[in-house]
Design an enzyme around this catalytic site. Sequence first.
Site, short mmCIF file in Angstrom:
data_model
loop_
_atom_site.label_atom_id
_atom_site.label_comp_id
_atom_site.label_asym_id
_atom_site.label_seq_id
_atom_site.Cartn_x
_atom_site.Cartn_y
_atom_site.Cartn_z
N CYS A 409 0.82 -1.21 0.00
CA CYS A 409 0.00 0.00 0.00
C CYS A 409 0.85 1.26 0.00
CB CYS A 409 -0.92 0.00 1.22
SG CYS A 409 -2.14 -1.33 1.22
N ASP A 410 2.00 1.23 0.67
CA ASP A 410 2.84 2.42 0.78
C ASP A 410 3.38 2.84 -0.58
OD1 ASP A 410 3.85 4.42 2.33
OD2 ASP A 410 5.35 3.21 3.35
N ASP A 411 3.99 1.91 -1.30
CA ASP A 411 4.52 2.24 -2.62
C ASP A 411 3.41 2.58 -3.60
OD1 ASP A 411 7.62 1.69 -2.98
OD2 ASP A 411 6.86 0.27 -1.51
N ARG A 497 -0.71 8.24 4.56
CA ARG A 497 -0.19 8.33 3.19
C ARG A 497 -1.26 7.91 2.18
NH1 ARG A 497 4.95 6.55 3.64
NH2 ARG A 497 5.56 8.73 3.78
#
Length: 695
Positions: A409-411, A497
Amino acid sequence: MDGRRTVRATAWDGPQDAGSNNPPGRTGVLHSMTASLRRAITSTQQWLLAEQQADGHWVGELEGDTILESEYILLLAHLGRHETSTACKAARYILEKQLPGGGWSLYPGGPVEISASVKAYFALKLTGHDPASEPMQRARAAVLAHGGADAVNSFTRFYLALLGQISYEHCPVVSPEMALVPKWFPLNLYSVSAWSRTIIMPLAIMSACRPTTDIDARLGIRELFLRPPEQWPPLRCPGLAGGTGPLSWDRFFRVLDRSLQFCERNGILPLRRRALKAAERWVLERFEGSDGLGAIFPPMIWSVIALRALGYADDSPQMRYCHERLDGLLIEEHDTIRLQPCKSPVWDTAIALRALADSGLHSDHAAPRRAIDWLLRMQIKRPGDWSVSVEAEPAAWCFEYANDHYPDCDDTAMVLMALAEQFGPSPTSASAADDGDLLKRSSDAIAGAQSWLLAMQNRDGGWGAFDRDNDRRFLCHVPFADHNAMIDPSTPDLTARVLEALGILGARVGHPAVDRALDYLRDSQEADGSWFGRWGVNYVYGTWQVLAGLAAVGVSHDDPLMTSGANWLLAYQQASGGWGESADSYAQPHLRGQGPTTASQTAWAVLGLLAAGLGQHPAVERGVRYLLDQQQADGTWDESEFTGTGFPQVFYLRYHLYRIYFPLMALSRAAAALESPMDEATRVPMNETETMNVG
């Protein structure tokens, strides 16, 4: 939070010039700073453009501590290659990182860490370093003073067993039968975090096969033992809350471990052959489309050991694959070799692209267009482990060059923002229209990634990294869970984020997913106004990211969430104008916000204050001046500190490009804020004479 102190807010709340939105006397100052900012921005922009790879991506070195080099040497010893020049060069690097007191730490400025120190000593001894030499004597004294080899973690015990220093009976059992447990059962392979999963399967094969390499007794490390291994203390996850009573999860898993040890000793393993086949198949299937199992160092190392234990020849295609991927992590420089834990091209490219866009470089320039094309080609469109619990079309990104089974999910959120900031939420810009293919691909990628992220939202409203609802905390009591990352629950920084990405795409307060995420962020805010940072050090990272997420979805600047977070950042600005926080704050939360100032953390704090509407606050000016004063002639900043987090209290990272693209982003956004008139929404939430109680 432990301890409280009163801090005067560094706020300006005086009268304004007639007919002006700026405080008295500040117009000339801001004009002068803006000119300096533009020069600094151009300098860093040019440096970053020069570092772009020919195919459009960026990738900086990803630096960890010496456990990487030590474990690599221990693997080479298992393979009979510990006297090679490669091993000796890695040992020289380890020796360079030795602390004055004799041990090794997990990050610059950190305390002696026992597992890292034991492995470093063992690696040095295996590569011919004389135990009577002064560095080895210092190392031995440090290890013994910090609990000896008795105090090492579970992974280190497995290395000691592999090289004949202890029995496998002194390691926790990692059962390959986990590969057979159905997914509906509470303790199954997919109930643990993705990274633990990739470690557990090859480690389970090793635990079952129990390979041992006989080394010369003179190369052993029995001198580091304070007690016999059977008297070593029980393994436990650091900082784990919960009792050890007769009805505790801790007691349950220790009884289970003893039962499994009994079954191992007495051959009561009716499913073992089938389990080993299933574990082997699971590992090999995840080699496809990946830079090694999980594309990270620990499972890549264990894969070599596991396949060898299963009888794979050293020249087999599978073993060659493993060694080639490990070799790809080596960095040789002069007479040393160091290793990266993995590579970060998608992450670096997305953030570099965002920073360059902030600096004024958009998709009509060749460099961003190449980067966009590269990112679009890297989108993963095949199901991975996440699809076990989530029904969604695959359209995400991983961290590395290739890790198809484990997008995160972050990338995905970071790439989604990079694309949307180039073209807008629905790409229609004139520059994009010049290339219809790029426009269409970007639009499709954004739509797919947004849907995937929404499907990955946890039941508590937050987001984890690789899976949905991976939050069974009882699993942290498993004896081999002492790497402090057995599960992958929601975290404030990652949730914020994703929230920022959704906000850039047009989602606002009132959207169901946004409102659930805001509820999670309210619940996870610390009493002092900060937020924990799981993936960056630490409360500075978490607080910045949450403020950015709140602003993106339209949370008002005077909302208590926003003002309390901003005031926390204001309180921890240092006299130099910068911000800094040590990884010490993970083990000792009362040290949050404290540590050597760094360019990356100063940039995060400035970005957080900008998101909170304090673009013309004196603290932002001081933070910007700090960055300008610390900038090198080539447009870069020096930063030796580790400001990235792998596993809190266990493994930390230094992203070599953090010191470049985050300051560029902060300076660019500060320049835009300084050039804009200040309205009531940007006013400081506190009067200069007021005080705050800050933990």
